[in-house]
Design a protein around this motif. Structure first.
Motif, short mmCIF file in Angstrom:
data_model
loop_
_atom_site.label_atom_id
_atom_site.label_comp_id
_atom_site.label_asym_id
_atom_site.label_seq_id
_atom_site.Cartn_x
_atom_site.Cartn_y
_atom_site.Cartn_z
N LYS A 37 28.56 -36.06 5.03
CA LYS A 37 29.01 -34.78 4.81
C LYS A 37 27.79 -33.99 4.34
CE LYS A 37 32.25 -31.78 3.44
NZ LYS A 37 33.16 -31.40 4.29
N ARG A 38 26.97 -34.44 3.64
CA ARG A 38 25.68 -33.77 3.14
C ARG A 38 24.86 -33.06 4.28
NH1 ARG A 38 22.29 -36.12 -1.54
NH2 ARG A 38 21.91 -37.83 -0.04
N LYS B 57 32.93 -50.09 -10.80
CA LYS B 57 32.53 -48.61 -10.82
C LYS B 57 33.68 -47.74 -10.08
CE LYS B 57 27.88 -49.63 -11.99
NZ LYS B 57 26.55 -49.41 -11.58
N ASP B 58 34.24 -46.87 -10.54
CA ASP B 58 34.99 -45.80 -9.72
C ASP B 58 33.89 -44.95 -8.76
OD1 ASP B 58 37.35 -46.46 -11.22
OD2 ASP B 58 36.76 -45.02 -12.62
N ILE B 59 34.78 -44.83 -7.81
CA ILE B 59 34.12 -44.03 -6.74
C ILE B 59 33.99 -42.50 -7.10
CG2 ILE B 59 34.11 -43.03 -4.26
CD1 ILE B 59 35.43 -46.11 -3.45
N PRO B 60 32.88 -41.81 -7.03
CA PRO B 60 33.01 -40.44 -7.53
C PRO B 60 34.03 -39.49 -6.59
CG PRO B 60 30.69 -41.11 -7.45
CD PRO B 60 31.64 -42.42 -6.82
N ALA B 61 34.27 -38.62 -6.93
CA ALA B 61 35.40 -37.82 -6.53
C ALA B 61 34.78 -37.00 -5.31
CB ALA B 61 35.83 -36.81 -7.40
N ALA B 62 33.76 -36.67 -5.39
CA ALA B 62 32.94 -35.73 -4.39
C ALA B 62 32.83 -36.79 -3.06
CB ALA B 62 31.48 -35.60 -4.44
N ILE C 120 27.10 -29.32 -1.76
CA ILE C 120 25.91 -29.98 -1.94
C ILE C 120 25.66 -30.58 -2.95
CG2 ILE C 120 23.29 -30.12 -1.12
CD1 ILE C 120 24.02 -28.22 1.21
N ALA C 121 25.60 -29.67 -4.23
CA ALA C 121 25.30 -30.30 -5.17
C ALA C 121 26.07 -31.25 -5.85
CB ALA C 121 25.40 -28.97 -6.38
N GLU C 122 27.36 -31.27 -5.82
CA GLU C 122 28.41 -32.31 -6.14
C GLU C 122 27.97 -33.66 -5.33
OE1 GLU C 122 32.39 -31.14 -5.05
OE2 GLU C 122 32.39 -29.66 -6.51
N LEU C 123 27.49 -33.65 -4.05
CA LEU C 123 27.14 -34.82 -3.41
C LEU C 123 25.73 -35.43 -3.87
CD1 LEU C 123 28.21 -33.74 0.19
CD2 LEU C 123 29.22 -35.57 -1.31
N ASP C 124 24.75 -34.17 -4.19
CA ASP C 124 23.64 -34.90 -4.58
C ASP C 124 23.88 -35.60 -5.98
OD1 ASP C 124 22.13 -33.64 -2.65
OD2 ASP C 124 21.61 -32.08 -3.90
#
Length: 142
Positions: free
Chosen positions: A117-118, A24-29, A53-57
């Motif tokens: 980060k969050r 699985k690819d690591i999400p950009a965020a 925060i929404a991207e990290l959620d």
């Protein structure tokens, strides 16, 4: 990343994951967070904090201030995945040679950076007087 209960498909993919065929690819965020979890340059407003925060959620699942109790219990899916994984001889060596173990270490590091980060973003939001979700959810009075 949200860890859903393993289903039949997840169990069947265990050998493919071990051979690094179905990674699985690591999400950009999370990649951005891993570069510098304490970066402040883009935090120009409470809305900018909310957006990050929404991207990290999306990548990590809900934060502690809204998540329910975690379920770390043993389940049929987890047991089945363990059994299938145990059928591969020298699984640890196979995972190292295929690169699957290294990819898993990178994913775990990116998840840790995303969580840091969050938390950092919510601390900045709290400091600036932003409303939730740019700050931790207030604890209800008992």
């Amino acid at each position: 990343m949200q860890q859903d209960e393993p289903d039949v498909e997840d169990v069947a993919r265990t050998p493919l994951n071990d051979l690094n065929i179905d990674s699985k690819d690591i999400p950009a965020a999370l990649l951005v967070a891993a570069e510098d979890p304490y970066a402040r340059d883009s935090l120009t407003s409470c809305n900018a904090i909310v957006a990050q925060i929404a991207e990290l959620d999306e990548a990590l699942g809900p934060d502690y201030d809204i998540a329910g109790e975690s379920d770390n219990s043993v389940s049929e899916g987890k047991v089945a995945q363990g059994v299938v994984g145990s059928l591969i001889p020298f699984r640890g060596i196979v995972r190292e040679v295929s690169g699957a173990a290294g990819d898993q270490r990178k994913m775990r590091a990116a998840i840790a950076a995303g969580m840091v980060k969050r938390g950092f973003l919510k601390g900045i939001g709290l400091e600036r007087g932003c409303n939730y979700p740019a700050r931790p959810r207030p604890v209800p009075a008992s």
